[in-house]
Scaffold this motif. Structure first.
Motif, PDB file in Angstrom:
ATOM      1  N   LYS A  54      23.598  12.395 -18.409  1.00 27.09           N
ATOM      2  CA  LYS A  54      22.264  12.324 -19.009  1.00 27.09           C
ATOM      3  C   LYS A  54      21.559  11.037 -18.613  1.00 27.09           C
ATOM      4  O   LYS A  54      20.365  11.046 -18.288  1.00 27.09           O
ATOM      5  CB  LYS A  54      22.378  12.412 -20.532  1.00 27.09           C
ATOM      6  CG  LYS A  54      21.028  12.395 -21.242  1.00 27.09           C
ATOM      7  CD  LYS A  54      21.194  12.485 -22.756  1.00 27.09           C
ATOM      8  CE  LYS A  54      19.841  12.428 -23.449  1.00 27.09           C
ATOM      9  NZ  LYS A  54      19.987  12.458 -24.924  1.00 27.09           N
ATOM     10  N   ASP A  57      20.433  11.430 -14.974  1.00 27.63           N
ATOM     11  CA  ASP A  57      19.281  12.333 -14.897  1.00 27.63           C
ATOM     12  C   ASP A  57      17.999  11.612 -15.325  1.00 27.63           C
ATOM     13  O   ASP A  57      16.947  11.740 -14.680  1.00 27.63           O
ATOM     14  CB  ASP A  57      19.491  13.555 -15.791  1.00 27.63           C
ATOM     15  CG  ASP A  57      20.551  14.500 -15.240  1.00 27.63           C
ATOM     16  OD1 ASP A  57      20.875  14.384 -14.045  1.00 27.63           O
ATOM     17  OD2 ASP A  57      21.057  15.330 -16.016  1.00 27.63           O
ATOM     18  N   GLU A  58      18.084  10.871 -16.420  1.00 25.97           N
ATOM     19  CA  GLU A  58      16.897  10.173 -16.944  1.00 25.97           C
ATOM     20  C   GLU A  58      16.405   9.112 -15.967  1.00 25.97           C
ATOM     21  O   GLU A  58      15.195   8.918 -15.811  1.00 25.97           O
ATOM     22  CB  GLU A  58      17.222   9.543 -18.301  1.00 25.97           C
ATOM     23  CG  GLU A  58      17.396  10.567 -19.418  1.00 25.97           C
ATOM     24  CD  GLU A  58      17.827   9.936 -20.730  1.00 25.97           C
ATOM     25  OE1 GLU A  58      18.193   8.732 -20.718  1.00 25.97           O
ATOM     26  OE2 GLU A  58      17.801  10.640 -21.757  1.00 25.97           O
ATOM     27  N   VAL A  60      16.717   9.166 -12.638  1.00 30.52           N
ATOM     28  CA  VAL A  60      16.083   9.848 -11.503  1.00 30.52           C
ATOM     29  C   VAL A  60      14.714  10.400 -11.908  1.00 30.52           C
ATOM     30  O   VAL A  60      13.727  10.259 -11.163  1.00 30.52           O
ATOM     31  CB  VAL A  60      16.993  10.976 -10.973  1.00 30.52           C
ATOM     32  CG1 VAL A  60      16.279  11.788  -9.899  1.00 30.52           C
ATOM     33  CG2 VAL A  60      18.290  10.398 -10.417  1.00 30.52           C
ATOM     34  N   ILE A  61      14.644  11.011 -13.079  1.00 29.63           N
ATOM     35  CA  ILE A  61      13.371  11.571 -13.558  1.00 29.63           C
ATOM     36  C   ILE A  61      12.339  10.465 -13.724  1.00 29.63           C
ATOM     37  O   ILE A  61      11.162  10.614 -13.337  1.00 29.63           O
ATOM     38  CB  ILE A  61      13.583  12.314 -14.893  1.00 29.63           C
ATOM     39  CG1 ILE A  61      14.395  13.592 -14.657  1.00 29.63           C
ATOM     40  CG2 ILE A  61      12.241  12.661 -15.549  1.00 29.63           C
ATOM     41  CD1 ILE A  61      14.825  14.288 -15.928  1.00 29.63           C
ATOM     42  N   GLU A  62      12.755   9.332 -14.279  1.00 28.92           N
ATOM     43  CA  GLU A  62      11.837   8.210 -14.489  1.00 28.92           C
ATOM     44  C   GLU A  62      11.273   7.705 -13.166  1.00 28.92           C
ATOM     45  O   GLU A  62      10.074   7.418 -13.046  1.00 28.92           O
ATOM     46  CB  GLU A  62      12.562   7.075 -15.209  1.00 28.92           C
ATOM     47  CG  GLU A  62      11.698   5.847 -15.449  1.00 28.92           C
ATOM     48  CD  GLU A  62      12.456   4.710 -16.095  1.00 28.92           C
ATOM     49  OE1 GLU A  62      11.893   3.600 -16.181  1.00 28.92           O
ATOM     50  OE2 GLU A  62      13.624   4.924 -16.499  1.00 28.92           O
ATOM     51  N   PHE A  64      10.846   9.345 -10.266  1.00 28.66           N
ATOM     52  CA  PHE A  64       9.914  10.246  -9.583  1.00 28.66           C
ATOM     53  C   PHE A  64       8.733  10.648 -10.455  1.00 28.66           C
ATOM     54  O   PHE A  64       7.776  11.226  -9.952  1.00 28.66           O
ATOM     55  CB  PHE A  64      10.676  11.470  -9.070  1.00 28.66           C
ATOM     56  CG  PHE A  64      11.563  11.133  -7.903  1.00 28.66           C
ATOM     57  CD1 PHE A  64      11.055  11.082  -6.617  1.00 28.66           C
ATOM     58  CD2 PHE A  64      12.903  10.818  -8.097  1.00 28.66           C
ATOM     59  CE1 PHE A  64      11.847  10.749  -5.545  1.00 28.66           C
ATOM     60  CE2 PHE A  64      13.715  10.483  -7.029  1.00 28.66           C
ATOM     61  CZ  PHE A  64      13.189  10.442  -5.745  1.00 28.66           C
ATOM     62  N   GLU A  65       8.792  10.339 -11.756  1.00 22.76           N
ATOM     63  CA  GLU A  65       7.608  10.516 -12.589  1.00 22.76           C
ATOM     64  C   GLU A  65       6.638   9.355 -12.389  1.00 22.76           C
ATOM     65  O   GLU A  65       5.421   9.529 -12.467  1.00 22.76           O
ATOM     66  CB  GLU A  65       8.002  10.606 -14.066  1.00 22.76           C
ATOM     67  CG  GLU A  65       8.511  11.984 -14.479  1.00 22.76           C
ATOM     68  CD  GLU A  65       8.781  12.061 -15.971  1.00 22.76           C
ATOM     69  OE1 GLU A  65       8.822  10.982 -16.622  1.00 22.76           O
ATOM     70  OE2 GLU A  65       8.958  13.175 -16.482  1.00 22.76           O
ATOM     71  N   PHE A 193      20.953  14.820  -5.892  1.00 25.25           N
ATOM     72  CA  PHE A 193      19.571  15.178  -6.209  1.00 25.25           C
ATOM     73  C   PHE A 193      18.784  15.304  -4.908  1.00 25.25           C
ATOM     74  O   PHE A 193      18.777  14.375  -4.093  1.00 25.25           O
ATOM     75  CB  PHE A 193      18.908  14.108  -7.091  1.00 25.25           C
ATOM     76  CG  PHE A 193      19.597  13.884  -8.410  1.00 25.25           C
ATOM     77  CD1 PHE A 193      19.207  14.588  -9.542  1.00 25.25           C
ATOM     78  CD2 PHE A 193      20.642  12.962  -8.514  1.00 25.25           C
ATOM     79  CE1 PHE A 193      19.840  14.383 -10.754  1.00 25.25           C
ATOM     80  CE2 PHE A 193      21.282  12.749  -9.726  1.00 25.25           C
ATOM     81  CZ  PHE A 193      20.871  13.463 -10.845  1.00 25.25           C
ATOM     82  N   ILE A 195      15.560  14.953  -3.083  1.00 19.80           N
ATOM     83  CA  ILE A 195      14.321  14.227  -3.376  1.00 19.80           C
ATOM     84  C   ILE A 195      13.189  14.608  -2.418  1.00 19.80           C
ATOM     85  O   ILE A 195      12.021  14.311  -2.690  1.00 19.80           O
ATOM     86  CB  ILE A 195      14.551  12.707  -3.346  1.00 19.80           C
ATOM     87  CG1 ILE A 195      14.991  12.242  -1.950  1.00 19.80           C
ATOM     88  CG2 ILE A 195      15.570  12.303  -4.394  1.00 19.80           C
ATOM     89  CD1 ILE A 195      15.015  10.728  -1.792  1.00 19.80           C
TER      90      ILE A 195
END
Length: 212
Positions: A54, A57-58, A60-62, A64-65, A193, A195
């Motif tokens: 988790k 994931d957070e 990587v999400i942060e 690319f956001e 991931f 990208i």
């Protein structure tokens, strides 16, 4: 006087019984602890992996956001006169920047995870679906045992006649320990991931440079 002696003997008998019951309880607890040890540590490792996954994931999400990163920011394609790709080059500076940014975010997330305590319900240790998530909780600590390893990988896959799918993949490896006093369980988590990706017309370029 005789009555007092009789009472003293009776109390000694009760004390002996109490000591025996305590010893039996200790033996039973030690037996249960030994029997459940593999189950407890397997459960601790499972909870640890879920928590670390988790956090990864957070991170990587942060990344690319907050940033608009596209295929062309990472890869430069060279074309022949006929329109086929003849070479693939990578933007090392951009790749290193992405890795550094992601590493900083991930380390921060893992530090927060280390500072927190994960509660593992005792009912989950029984393997019974009805008891899962129920009962008192054991407190589990997650500790990062080394710096996360972040790799950028280039992948080419044939998608049909004269078409190749080119993917840029970030692979993150985290070595961690789950600490459930007084025991520890070490594990390694690796996640990939995608990208960026694109379809290349033609065969896999023979002159492409791998990501260093």
């Amino acid at each position: 006087m005789q009555r007092r002696r009789h009472r003293i003997k009776k109390d000694n008998g009760n004390t002996g019984m109490a000591v025996m019951l305590i010893l039996i309880a200790v033996v039973v607890l030690l037996f249960i602890n030994a029997a459940l040890k593999p189950v407890i540590m397997n459960m601790a490792e499972s909870y640890g992996k879920m928590s670390v996954a988790k956090a990864v994931d957070e991170a990587v999400i942060e990344l690319f956001e907050n940033e608009d990163i596209g295929y062309s920011d990472i890869v430069k394609l060279t074309f022949s006169d006929s329109g086929f790709v003849t070479a693939v080059e990578y933007n090392s500076a951009e790749i290193n920047r992405i890795k550094l940014s992601l590493s900083n975010s991930l380390v921060s997330g893992l530090e927060k995870l280390r500072a927190s305590k994960i509660k593992v319900p005792i009912g989950s240790l029984t393997g019974n679906a009805y008891l899962s998530g129920r009962g008192l909780s054991l407190r589990l600590r997650i500790m990062q045992s080394s710096v996360p390893v972040i790799e950028v990988i280039s992948s080419f896959e044939s998608e049909g006649i004269n078409t190749v799918l080119h993917r840029i993949i970030i692979r993150i490896t985290v070595e961690t320990e789950a600490y459930l006093p007084p025991r520890r369980a070490s594990f390694t988590l690796t996640q990939d991931f995608v990208i960026a990706q694109t379809i290349i017309v033609g065969d896999i370029p023979s002159g492409y440079a791998d990501i260093g």
